[in-house]
Design a protein around this motif. Sequence first.
Motif, PDB file in Angstrom:
ATOM      1  N   GLY A  99      12.024   4.227   7.497  1.00  0.00           N
ATOM      2  CA  GLY A  99      12.039   3.708   5.895  1.00  0.00           C
ATOM      3  C   GLY A  99      10.529   2.999   5.097  1.00  0.00           C
ATOM      4  O   GLY A  99       9.706   4.190   5.882  1.00  0.00           O
ATOM      5  N   THR A 100      10.580   3.296   4.337  1.00  0.00           N
ATOM      6  CA  THR A 100       9.538   2.741   3.320  1.00  0.00           C
ATOM      7  C   THR A 100       9.495   1.200   3.372  1.00  0.00           C
ATOM      8  O   THR A 100      10.028   0.691   2.401  1.00  0.00           O
ATOM      9  N   ILE A 152       7.922  -2.086   1.438  1.00  0.00           N
ATOM     10  CA  ILE A 152       8.176  -2.403   0.450  1.00  0.00           C
ATOM     11  C   ILE A 152       7.007  -3.976   0.412  1.00  0.00           C
ATOM     12  O   ILE A 152       6.449  -4.701  -0.329  1.00  0.00           O
ATOM     13  N   THR A 199       8.608  -5.527   5.639  1.00  0.00           N
ATOM     14  CA  THR A 199       9.628  -5.722   5.434  1.00  0.00           C
ATOM     15  C   THR A 199       9.979  -3.795   5.199  1.00  0.00           C
ATOM     16  O   THR A 199       9.360  -2.968   4.161  1.00  0.00           O
ATOM     17  N   ARG A 230      12.161  -0.623   2.760  1.00  0.00           N
ATOM     18  CA  ARG A 230      13.404  -0.077   2.459  1.00  0.00           C
ATOM     19  C   ARG A 230      14.189   0.961   2.811  1.00  0.00           C
ATOM     20  O   ARG A 230      13.421   2.127   3.100  1.00  0.00           O
ATOM     21  N   LYS A 269      17.173   4.035   3.187  1.00  0.00           N
ATOM     22  CA  LYS A 269      17.440   4.480   1.514  1.00  0.00           C
ATOM     23  C   LYS A 269      18.800   5.374   2.304  1.00  0.00           C
ATOM     24  O   LYS A 269      18.867   5.030   3.946  1.00  0.00           O
ATOM     25  N   ASN A 328      19.519   1.635  -0.293  1.00  0.00           N
ATOM     26  CA  ASN A 328      18.705   0.721  -0.262  1.00  0.00           C
ATOM     27  C   ASN A 328      18.750  -0.590   0.457  1.00  0.00           C
ATOM     28  O   ASN A 328      18.197  -1.962   0.060  1.00  0.00           O
ATOM     29  N   LYS A 383      17.362  -3.787   2.937  1.00  0.00           N
ATOM     30  CA  LYS A 383      16.158  -4.173   3.038  1.00  0.00           C
ATOM     31  C   LYS A 383      15.589  -4.784   4.500  1.00  0.00           C
ATOM     32  O   LYS A 383      16.457  -5.569   4.915  1.00  0.00           O
TER      33      LYS A 383
END
Length: 110
Positions: free
Chosen positions: A67-68, A70, A80, A82, A84, A87, A89
């Motif tokens: 994840g990325t 955020i 936290t 995100r 894909k 999306n 969280k």
Amino acid sequence: MSFLMLPGFYIQAQPNSMLGLLPIVAMFGIMYFLVLLPAQRQRKQTKEMLANLKNGDEVVTNGGIIGTIIAMNDEDQSLTLRIKPDNVKLRFARQSVASLIVPEGTIAQK
């Protein structure tokens, strides 16, 4: 081996006891250089990576979730992610990050 003959006794000469400790000391030295020293380096690199995380970094958690970042909370050491394509969280402890994904075309710094 030499034996000392006394009436009724056979006494065997003992080698130096310090020579008996040499293999044990050598084993601990080898274990330190092959196991403990690399583990210390790995812990240091992981600690440095966790300290340098920032928003927008793509990471892999210990559970295998990619994840990325955020949002980051320094008070409780959480972040936290995100996930894909939906999306989603999810909130994780900072220590659960296993590695940082480096985008293609960039050079990873050691």
